[in-house]
Design an enzyme around this catalytic site. Structure first.
Site, mmCIF file in Angstrom:
data_model
loop_
_atom_site.group_PDB
_atom_site.id
_atom_site.type_symbol
_atom_site.label_atom_id
_atom_site.label_comp_id
_atom_site.label_asym_id
_atom_site.label_seq_id
_atom_site.Cartn_x
_atom_site.Cartn_y
_atom_site.Cartn_z
ATOM 1 N N LYS A 63 32.874 36.626 16.971
ATOM 2 C CA LYS A 63 33.937 37.419 17.716
ATOM 3 C C LYS A 63 35.531 36.541 17.899
ATOM 4 O O LYS A 63 36.551 37.078 17.681
ATOM 5 C CB LYS A 63 33.451 37.436 19.196
ATOM 6 C CG LYS A 63 32.267 38.490 19.124
ATOM 7 C CD LYS A 63 31.780 39.001 20.704
ATOM 8 C CE LYS A 63 30.517 39.802 20.350
ATOM 9 N NZ LYS A 63 29.873 40.152 21.808
ATOM 10 N N GLN A 108 29.365 37.369 27.699
ATOM 11 C CA GLN A 108 28.112 37.663 26.843
ATOM 12 C C GLN A 108 26.972 37.714 27.273
ATOM 13 O O GLN A 108 26.629 37.092 28.117
ATOM 14 C CB GLN A 108 28.299 36.401 25.763
ATOM 15 C CG GLN A 108 27.066 36.783 24.296
ATOM 16 C CD GLN A 108 27.456 37.609 23.713
ATOM 17 O OE1 GLN A 108 28.733 38.287 23.350
ATOM 18 N NE2 GLN A 108 26.527 38.472 23.053
ATOM 19 N N ASP A 131 34.292 45.439 27.066
ATOM 20 C CA ASP A 131 32.833 45.744 26.777
ATOM 21 C C ASP A 131 32.452 46.938 27.421
ATOM 22 O O ASP A 131 31.498 47.737 26.963
ATOM 23 C CB ASP A 131 31.969 44.692 27.282
ATOM 24 C CG ASP A 131 31.363 44.020 26.318
ATOM 25 O OD1 ASP A 131 31.290 44.323 25.029
ATOM 26 O OD2 ASP A 131 30.875 42.978 26.495
HETATM 27 N N1 GUN Z 1 24.853 40.944 23.730
HETATM 28 C C1 GUN Z 1 24.545 41.578 22.853
HETATM 29 N N2 GUN Z 1 25.515 42.847 22.533
HETATM 30 C C2 GUN Z 1 26.514 42.472 23.241
HETATM 31 C C3 GUN Z 1 27.663 43.186 23.324
HETATM 32 O O1 GUN Z 1 28.075 44.134 22.736
HETATM 33 N N3 GUN Z 1 28.548 42.680 24.531
HETATM 34 C C4 GUN Z 1 27.994 41.567 25.337
HETATM 35 N N4 GUN Z 1 28.715 41.264 26.119
HETATM 36 N N5 GUN Z 1 26.952 41.122 25.194
HETATM 37 C C5 GUN Z 1 26.046 41.475 24.076
#
Ligand code: GUN
Length: 300
Positions: A63, A108, A131
């Site tokens: 990311k 995350q 998110d």
């Molecule tokens: N863990 C797995 N997929 C995601 C996501 O799309 N966002 C976040 N914050 N954590 C994740």
């Protein structure tokens, strides 16, 4: 294996998420460069990671790399697994309320064992919730009001649109009911006028329900859970799962929640794993960050 309903030699069209994501990212770079060219600062994304989960660390690394490529500034906040809820919440609160250069905040998930995700997410301002996972963002989605949408489900919708898969009026089945994917995917499909069924591991006649789907979105979190024989001929199969495994020769292998080879002989479209939904999640995160930036700064 002969799959019921399959045609001799039929192979589904592959939905290339990597290519779609690349196009979205290229456009974002153009848009961001244009803003910077007009004298604006770059959009900023804060990435919060707690603990040592290897998969999470890799997602976060990807990311941050993607941010750099499109010209989004990233701010990485890494904490040990023994961080307290109060400390983590204080960080997210400060990023929400004080950090002016931060337009988006990504926490995350999953958080280390004892920490409740809800506790931390509720400290996050909905205006920076790239998110789309806070209660307010979820409520906005439920009510069909403007707001930031969860990245993976919006990536699913984008893949369907870009590949000209008709959603309106079609039967969509979502396997999985998580807050991260299943529930928001169902809501987005409904907003696009699909007739939506949500099912899960406890659903009776899961195979039959899946076989009714024109669009089958699978986010079950279980390796090759959906069988090729559960797919309706001509359906569009979107596989959200990702599992790292070893094959019989001991080589690393990545697969999804759907039996890919068998489903490909029945479906009209299918997403591969890797290279399907995965790259879209990051592209939508970058897109949400630019959207959050524009909303905060009032630029078009
Ligand atoms: N863990 C797995 N997929 C995601 C996501 O799309 N966002 C976040 N914050 N954590 C994740």
């Amino acid at each position: 294996m002969v799959v019921q309903g399959s045609q001799q030699g039929h192979v589904a069209q592959i939905i290339d998420g990597k290519a779609v994501a690349k196009t979205i990212r290229a456009q974002l770079k153009v848009d961001i460069d244009a803003l910077v060219g007009k004298g604006h600062r770059r959009p900023g994304l804060a990435v919060v990671l707690a603990g040592d989960d290897a998969a999470s660390a890799l997602y976060v690394k990807n990311k941050i790399k993607a941010c750099k490529e499109v010209g989004i500034e990233s701010f990485f906040h890494k904490f040990d697994a023994d961080i307290t809820l109060e400390q983590l919440t204080a960080c997210v609160q400060a990023l929400s309320q004080q950090a002016d250069d931060v337009d988006g905040i990504l926490v995350q998930l999953p958080l280390p064992g004892r920490l409740p995700a809800e506790g931390v997410l509720q400290a996050l301002s909905p205006e920076k919730d790239v998110d789309g996972l806070t209660t307010i963002s979820m409520g906005r989605l439920l009510e069909g009001k403007p707001g930031l949408r969860p990245c993976t489900p919006s990536g699913v919708i984008e893949l369907l649109k870009q590949n000209k898969v008709e959603i309106s009026g079609k039967r969509a089945v979502v396997v999985g009911r998580s807050n991260l994917v299943g529930k928001p995917a169902a809501l987005l499909l409904m907003q696009h006028n699909a007739t939506v069924t949500v099912c899960h591991s406890k659903s009776e006649q899961l195979d039959e329900i899946c076989r009714s789907a024109d669009i089958l979105v699978v986010a079950a979190g279980r390796k090759q859970f959906v069988k090729g024989s559960w797919v309706k001929p001509g359906a569009c199969v979107i596989d959200v799962g990702i599992h790292h495994d070893k094959n019989e020769q001991g080589q690393s292998e990545i697969c999804g929640d759907v039996e890919f080879a068998e489903a490909s002989r029945v479906a009209a479209w299918i997403t591969p794993v890797p290279g399907g939904v995965g790259p879209m999640t990051i592209a939508m995160l970058l897109s949400n960050t630019l959207t959050a930036y524009k909303m905060r700064k009032g630029v078009k």
